[in-house]
Design a protein around this motif. Structure first.
Motif, PDB file in Angstrom:
ATOM      1  N   ARG A  68      -0.096 -23.471  -1.620  1.00  0.00           N
ATOM      2  CA  ARG A  68       0.108 -23.109  -3.029  1.00  0.00           C
ATOM      3  C   ARG A  68       1.442 -22.397  -3.240  1.00  0.00           C
ATOM      4  NH1 ARG A  68      -0.643 -17.732  -3.881  1.00  0.00           N
ATOM      5  NH2 ARG A  68      -1.662 -16.519  -2.233  1.00  0.00           N
ATOM      6  N   ALA A  69       1.945 -21.733  -2.166  1.00  0.00           N
ATOM      7  CA  ALA A  69       3.233 -21.030  -2.251  1.00  0.00           C
ATOM      8  C   ALA A  69       4.139 -21.540  -1.138  1.00  0.00           C
ATOM      9  CB  ALA A  69       3.036 -19.524  -2.112  1.00  0.00           C
ATOM     10  N   VAL A  70       5.352 -21.904  -1.492  1.00  0.00           N
ATOM     11  CA  VAL A  70       6.282 -22.471  -0.518  1.00  0.00           C
ATOM     12  C   VAL A  70       7.653 -21.830  -0.697  1.00  0.00           C
ATOM     13  CG1 VAL A  70       7.382 -24.563   0.367  1.00  0.00           C
ATOM     14  CG2 VAL A  70       5.056 -24.687  -0.549  1.00  0.00           C
ATOM     15  N   LEU A  71       8.238 -21.431   0.419  1.00  0.00           N
ATOM     16  CA  LEU A  71       9.629 -20.976   0.439  1.00  0.00           C
ATOM     17  C   LEU A  71      10.453 -22.063   1.104  1.00  0.00           C
ATOM     18  CD1 LEU A  71      11.953 -18.922   0.197  1.00  0.00           C
ATOM     19  CD2 LEU A  71      11.179 -17.920   2.367  1.00  0.00           C
ATOM     20  N   VAL A  72      11.371 -22.668   0.375  1.00  0.00           N
ATOM     21  CA  VAL A  72      12.260 -23.695   0.924  1.00  0.00           C
ATOM     22  C   VAL A  72      13.622 -23.065   1.172  1.00  0.00           C
ATOM     23  CG1 VAL A  72      13.362 -25.927   0.574  1.00  0.00           C
ATOM     24  CG2 VAL A  72      11.027 -25.551  -0.254  1.00  0.00           C
ATOM     25  N   VAL A  73      13.993 -22.972   2.440  1.00  0.00           N
ATOM     26  CA  VAL A  73      15.302 -22.452   2.823  1.00  0.00           C
ATOM     27  C   VAL A  73      16.187 -23.674   3.050  1.00  0.00           C
ATOM     28  CG1 VAL A  73      16.567 -20.937   4.371  1.00  0.00           C
ATOM     29  CG2 VAL A  73      14.152 -20.485   3.901  1.00  0.00           C
ATOM     30  N   HIS A  74      17.006 -23.993   2.074  1.00  0.00           N
ATOM     31  CA  HIS A  74      17.734 -25.262   2.077  1.00  0.00           C
ATOM     32  C   HIS A  74      19.222 -25.042   2.313  1.00  0.00           C
ATOM     33  CE1 HIS A  74      19.393 -24.565  -2.007  1.00  0.00           C
ATOM     34  NE2 HIS A  74      18.260 -23.924  -2.195  1.00  0.00           N
ATOM     35  N   ARG A  75      19.819 -26.022   2.950  1.00  0.00           N
ATOM     36  CA  ARG A  75      21.264 -25.983   3.181  1.00  0.00           C
ATOM     37  C   ARG A  75      21.988 -26.359   1.891  1.00  0.00           C
ATOM     38  NH1 ARG A  75      20.672 -29.568   8.550  1.00  0.00           N
ATOM     39  NH2 ARG A  75      18.914 -30.304   7.285  1.00  0.00           N
ATOM     40  N   ALA A  76      23.076 -25.668   1.635  1.00  0.00           N
ATOM     41  CA  ALA A  76      23.750 -25.803   0.344  1.00  0.00           C
ATOM     42  C   ALA A  76      24.200 -27.231   0.066  1.00  0.00           C
ATOM     43  CB  ALA A  76      24.942 -24.841   0.286  1.00  0.00           C
ATOM     44  N   ALA A  77      24.640 -27.949   1.098  1.00  0.00           N
ATOM     45  CA  ALA A  77      25.208 -29.279   0.886  1.00  0.00           C
ATOM     46  C   ALA A  77      24.162 -30.389   1.012  1.00  0.00           C
ATOM     47  CB  ALA A  77      26.337 -29.525   1.893  1.00  0.00           C
ATOM     48  N   ARG A  78      22.899 -30.042   1.145  1.00  0.00           N
ATOM     49  CA  ARG A  78      21.853 -31.047   1.329  1.00  0.00           C
ATOM     50  C   ARG A  78      21.053 -31.208   0.040  1.00  0.00           C
ATOM     51  NH1 ARG A  78      21.090 -32.571   6.766  1.00  0.00           N
ATOM     52  NH2 ARG A  78      23.026 -32.024   7.830  1.00  0.00           N
ATOM     53  N   ASP A  79      21.462 -32.165  -0.788  1.00  0.00           N
ATOM     54  CA  ASP A  79      20.766 -32.406  -2.048  1.00  0.00           C
ATOM     55  C   ASP A  79      19.325 -32.845  -1.806  1.00  0.00           C
ATOM     56  OD1 ASP A  79      23.084 -31.770  -3.380  1.00  0.00           O
ATOM     57  OD2 ASP A  79      23.714 -33.858  -3.665  1.00  0.00           O
ATOM     58  N   SER A  80      19.090 -33.532  -0.686  1.00  0.00           N
ATOM     59  CA  SER A  80      17.736 -34.020  -0.410  1.00  0.00           C
ATOM     60  C   SER A  80      16.760 -32.874  -0.205  1.00  0.00           C
ATOM     61  CB  SER A  80      17.743 -34.922   0.834  1.00  0.00           C
ATOM     62  OG  SER A  80      18.176 -34.202   1.977  1.00  0.00           O
ATOM     63  N   GLU A  81      17.235 -31.748   0.353  1.00  0.00           N
ATOM     64  CA  GLU A  81      16.359 -30.602   0.561  1.00  0.00           C
ATOM     65  C   GLU A  81      16.045 -29.911  -0.762  1.00  0.00           C
ATOM     66  OE1 GLU A  81      18.046 -28.139   3.630  1.00  0.00           O
ATOM     67  OE2 GLU A  81      18.278 -29.847   4.990  1.00  0.00           O
ATOM     68  N   ALA A  82      17.019 -29.833  -1.634  1.00  0.00           N
ATOM     69  CA  ALA A  82      16.773 -29.275  -2.962  1.00  0.00           C
ATOM     70  C   ALA A  82      15.815 -30.169  -3.746  1.00  0.00           C
ATOM     71  CB  ALA A  82      18.091 -29.116  -3.717  1.00  0.00           C
ATOM     72  N   ALA A  83      15.985 -31.488  -3.606  1.00  0.00           N
ATOM     73  CA  ALA A  83      15.093 -32.426  -4.291  1.00  0.00           C
ATOM     74  C   ALA A  83      13.666 -32.314  -3.742  1.00  0.00           C
ATOM     75  CB  ALA A  83      15.608 -33.850  -4.132  1.00  0.00           C
ATOM     76  N   PHE A  84      13.542 -32.040  -2.454  1.00  0.00           N
ATOM     77  CA  PHE A  84      12.225 -31.854  -1.844  1.00  0.00           C
ATOM     78  C   PHE A  84      11.537 -30.633  -2.456  1.00  0.00           C
ATOM     79  CE2 PHE A  84       9.723 -30.028   1.780  1.00  0.00           C
ATOM     80  CZ  PHE A  84       8.712 -30.974   1.772  1.00  0.00           C
ATOM     81  N   ALA A  85      12.289 -29.558  -2.660  1.00  0.00           N
ATOM     82  CA  ALA A  85      11.727 -28.375  -3.314  1.00  0.00           C
ATOM     83  C   ALA A  85      11.234 -28.727  -4.716  1.00  0.00           C
ATOM     84  CB  ALA A  85      12.777 -27.269  -3.369  1.00  0.00           C
ATOM     85  N   ASP A  86      12.007 -29.548  -5.443  1.00  0.00           N
ATOM     86  CA  ASP A  86      11.584 -29.978  -6.774  1.00  0.00           C
ATOM     87  C   ASP A  86      10.287 -30.780  -6.700  1.00  0.00           C
ATOM     88  OD1 ASP A  86      13.855 -28.800  -7.831  1.00  0.00           O
ATOM     89  OD2 ASP A  86      14.997 -30.683  -7.893  1.00  0.00           O
ATOM     90  N   ARG A  87      10.172 -31.640  -5.678  1.00  0.00           N
ATOM     91  CA  ARG A  87       8.981 -32.461  -5.522  1.00  0.00           C
ATOM     92  C   ARG A  87       7.753 -31.586  -5.286  1.00  0.00           C
ATOM     93  NH1 ARG A  87       6.116 -36.810  -6.923  1.00  0.00           N
ATOM     94  NH2 ARG A  87       4.670 -37.450  -5.274  1.00  0.00           N
ATOM     95  N   LEU A  88       7.873 -30.574  -4.434  1.00  0.00           N
ATOM     96  CA  LEU A  88       6.746 -29.672  -4.178  1.00  0.00           C
ATOM     97  C   LEU A  88       6.333 -28.936  -5.448  1.00  0.00           C
ATOM     98  CD1 LEU A  88       7.795 -28.145  -0.733  1.00  0.00           C
ATOM     99  CD2 LEU A  88       6.108 -29.950  -1.162  1.00  0.00           C
ATOM    100  N   GLU A  89       7.324 -28.560  -6.237  1.00  0.00           N
ATOM    101  CA  GLU A  89       7.035 -27.867  -7.490  1.00  0.00           C
ATOM    102  C   GLU A  89       6.282 -28.783  -8.445  1.00  0.00           C
ATOM    103  OE1 GLU A  89       9.532 -24.305  -9.336  1.00  0.00           O
ATOM    104  OE2 GLU A  89      10.519 -26.257  -9.606  1.00  0.00           O
ATOM    105  N   SER A  90       6.664 -30.050  -8.460  1.00  0.00           N
ATOM    106  CA  SER A  90       5.974 -30.999  -9.349  1.00  0.00           C
ATOM    107  C   SER A  90       4.531 -31.229  -8.921  1.00  0.00           C
ATOM    108  CB  SER A  90       6.729 -32.336  -9.369  1.00  0.00           C
ATOM    109  OG  SER A  90       6.544 -33.046  -8.138  1.00  0.00           O
ATOM    110  N   LEU A  91       4.240 -30.947  -7.645  1.00  0.00           N
ATOM    111  CA  LEU A  91       2.873 -31.091  -7.135  1.00  0.00           C
ATOM    112  C   LEU A  91       2.037 -29.842  -7.371  1.00  0.00           C
ATOM    113  CD1 LEU A  91       3.660 -32.868  -3.738  1.00  0.00           C
ATOM    114  CD2 LEU A  91       2.625 -33.913  -5.776  1.00  0.00           C
ATOM    115  N   GLY A  92       2.607 -28.829  -8.011  1.00  0.00           N
ATOM    116  CA  GLY A  92       1.852 -27.640  -8.369  1.00  0.00           C
ATOM    117  C   GLY A  92       2.108 -26.425  -7.513  1.00  0.00           C
ATOM    118  N   ALA A  93       2.985 -26.520  -6.517  1.00  0.00           N
ATOM    119  CA  ALA A  93       3.278 -25.364  -5.678  1.00  0.00           C
ATOM    120  C   ALA A  93       4.184 -24.383  -6.410  1.00  0.00           C
ATOM    121  CB  ALA A  93       3.951 -25.810  -4.383  1.00  0.00           C
TER     122      ALA A  93
END
Length: 600
Positions: A218-243
């Protein structure tokens, strides 16, 4: 408490308390090796415990110290944790098969979760993963019971892209070591001498969490690399799933994973992770009915029996005692680590050597020195421990342990900085029966020399520069700007200057720093000769350590003839890490020969 009667084990298992400054408590389960850090005494133990899910390969080596640091931070907040090796990695047995690929590692993750629940009496988990381990958290959380939160540090989003990136990184590591095409591991997924099982690699290639269907917690901390758009997009995906997603930029990632020898801990990120986990666990209630370990952690293989253990004052060091299953012979071997590599060694070389020795009847001890890998630093000691006298205290503690277990005498074996520690320790450790020093960088440390500079910009030998200059690959890297020409030129000039200094008339030596260092080195070798301590010096043919060897003993090594206890061997076609299989086999054989001869 459980009393132990078998050879090489303690009369009484010395239990399970943990305090800051102590190594974590070794445990074994499902043929895996783990380190358990309970909540510190005086805190209210949280009903949330942290299960670490490690990355693989070179990245795992670089993050080993980070995991220890985070485990200690969690313990101070009343949060217990467990970190462990996947089957076929680190200190786990070698005789592993991987049918179907990832299920073997996934089963180990489930076993680790169950072991953690049992040890600390918690009902809920927080997963902390890095790299491939973060992806495992996303894919496996649903089978681990109640997972309150997940920390995903630099997660692998696409397995296919990850393996391509790993191949490029592997080539960079091999280039840095100076390996020729013939010496590199071909046709396999590998890095830094570590090979990913083919079945695991095939399964990893098929991983994609771009469109994950379920959030791991239910709670997720995504520590993402600044130049990795895919990691930021993954955080968005988790948020869309309700996290509930918290984002943290991974400042300092490159400095952490570039090289375990010079890795810098990402303090700001570690603090952010520790604070986030502590806040999440603060509302979880209290753990109940823990079952702390009641017997030593034991790992067995075909011809060895290993005991991961803590030793030294206040259990401050972590190591592994490896015993033969059959009759023991020869002296024991203390295998000293190189730089900040964990005790398993570069490419698991120390683990492999220990088990080779056991198969030939020889006991051994490998361990992390203070502030290396899983051994915490000594309070008040300098942060930089390499080439320091403090590491000799750690060697002394290892000899004490062997004596307590009735496993003396012992010989010392190490490479590079480990060879330096072996040499310096043998001077004062009367229980040392022999030394195998492999590619020692030096025999006495020049206090005017900066250790950090030496590690970060370790010069190559003139022979290595000549060898590389003839390669087409070197010309390509020169044209593309990948070679630091000013630094390489500076290294060459310094070595030529050193040669010129030692070519000066000997009457001037005593007046120079070089002369004083040379006198100290010869005095040290003289002491070992007087005690008849056998020593093997083994160098790869272009190793930078040979420059200092020749400086102290002559271009032809003639001055070494004054010390009949010393033999010198040059290994052709090998790099500083002795990566080629033939070089590894030779070293294992030489260490075995020393162990057997020292007990005669």
């Amino acid at each position: 408490m459980r009393r132990i009667k078998e050879q090489g084990t303690a009369d009484v298992f010395d239990a399970v308390s943990w305090e800051p400054g102590s190594a974590s408590i070794p445990v074994s389960f499902a043929r895996s090796v783990g380190l358990y850090t309970p909540a510190i005494a005086g805190t209210v133990p949280s009903d949330c415990a942290v299960l670490f899910l490690s990355p693989w390969g070179f990245e795992e080596m670089c993050t080993r110290k980070l995991w220890r640091d985070l485990a200690e931070r969690f313990a101070r907040s009343g949060i217990s944790s467990l970190r462990f090796d996947y089957p076929g990695t680190g200190d786990t047995p070698d005789d592993m098969e991987f049918p179907g690929g990832l299920p073997v590692w996934e089963t180990a993750i489930e076993a680790a979760a169950a072991e953690l629940h049992r040890l600390c009496g918690t009902s809920r988990l927080i997963l902390v993963g890095h790299g491939l381990g973060a992806t495992f958290a996303a894919l496996n959380a649903g089978r681990l019971g109640t997972v309150e939160g997940a920390v995903m540090m630099a997660p692998v989003i696409s397995g296919r892209f990850y393996l391509r990136e790993l191949a490029a990184w592997s080539k960079m590591v091999d280039d840095g070591l100076g390996l020729s095409d013939e010496q590199r591991i071909a046709g396999k997924v590998s890095v830094a001498g570590l090979v990913m099982p083919a079945e695991i690699a095939a399964a990893v290639r098929g991983i994609s969490v771009h469109n994950i269907e379920t959030t791991p917690a239910r709670a997720v901390l995504v520590v993402h690399r600044a130049a990795r758009d895919s990691e930021a997009a993954f955080a968005d995906r988790l948020e869309s799933l309700g996290a509930t997603v918290t984002r943290q930029v991974y400042a300092g990632y490159d400095d952490l994973v570039s090289n375990p020898t010079i890795a810098r801990q990402p303090e700001a990120v570690a603090t952010a992770v520790a604070d986030w986990v502590a806040a999440l666990a603060s509302d979880a209630g209290t753990a109940v009915d823990p079952e702390l370990p009641s017997a030593p952690a034991i790992v067995t293989g075909g011809e060895f029996r290993e005991e991961p253990l803590r030793f030294g004052p206040r259990h401050r060091l972590f190591g592994t005692l490896c015993l033969p299953k059959g009759e023991r012979r020869g002296a024991a071997v203390v295998l000293l680590g190189t730089a900040y590599d964990r005790q398993a060694g570069w490419g698991r070389s120390a683990t492999e050597t220990a088990r080779y020795l056991a198969a030939n009847g020889v006991a051994s001890m490998r361990f992390d020195a203070a502030n290396v890998g899983d051994s915490p630093p000594v309070a008040g000691a300098p942060v930089q421990v390499l080439f320091s006298a403090g590491q000799q205290d750690d060697v002394r503690a290892a000899f004490d342990l062997l004596a307590e277990r009735g496993l003396g005498p012992a010989v010392l074996a190490g490479r590079c900085s480990g060879a330096y520690v072996a040499f310096r320790s043998s001077l004062d450790e009367k229980r040392c029966a022999g030394v195998v020093a492999i590619n020692p960088f030096t025999f006495v440390w020049d206090e005017e020399e900066n250790v950090e500079e030496a590690l970060r910009y370790n010069p190559r030998s003139l022979g290595d520069y000549r060898k590389r200059a003839l390669r087409a690959e070197t010309f390509r890297r020169l044209v593309s700007g990948q070679i630091d020409i000013p630094r390489a030129a500076g290294n060459i000039c310094r070595q030529l200057g050193s040669r010129a200094a030692r070519s000066a008339p000997r009457i001037f030596w005593r007046l120079s720093k070089f002369g004083r260092l040379r006198h100290t080195v010869h005095a040290s070798f003289g002491r070992l000769s007087e005690r008849h301590i056998p020593m093997r010096l083994i160098y790869s043919e272009t190793d930078v350590g040979l420059e200092r060897y020749h400086a102290y003993f002559g271009a032809d090594g003639a001055a070494m003839k004054a010390y009949p206890n010393v033999s010198v061997e040059i290994v052709p076609g090998a790099d500083h890490n002795m990566s080629p299989p033939e070089a590894k086999a030779l070293l294992r054989q030489r260490i075995l020969e020393m162990a057997l001869a020292a007990a005669e």
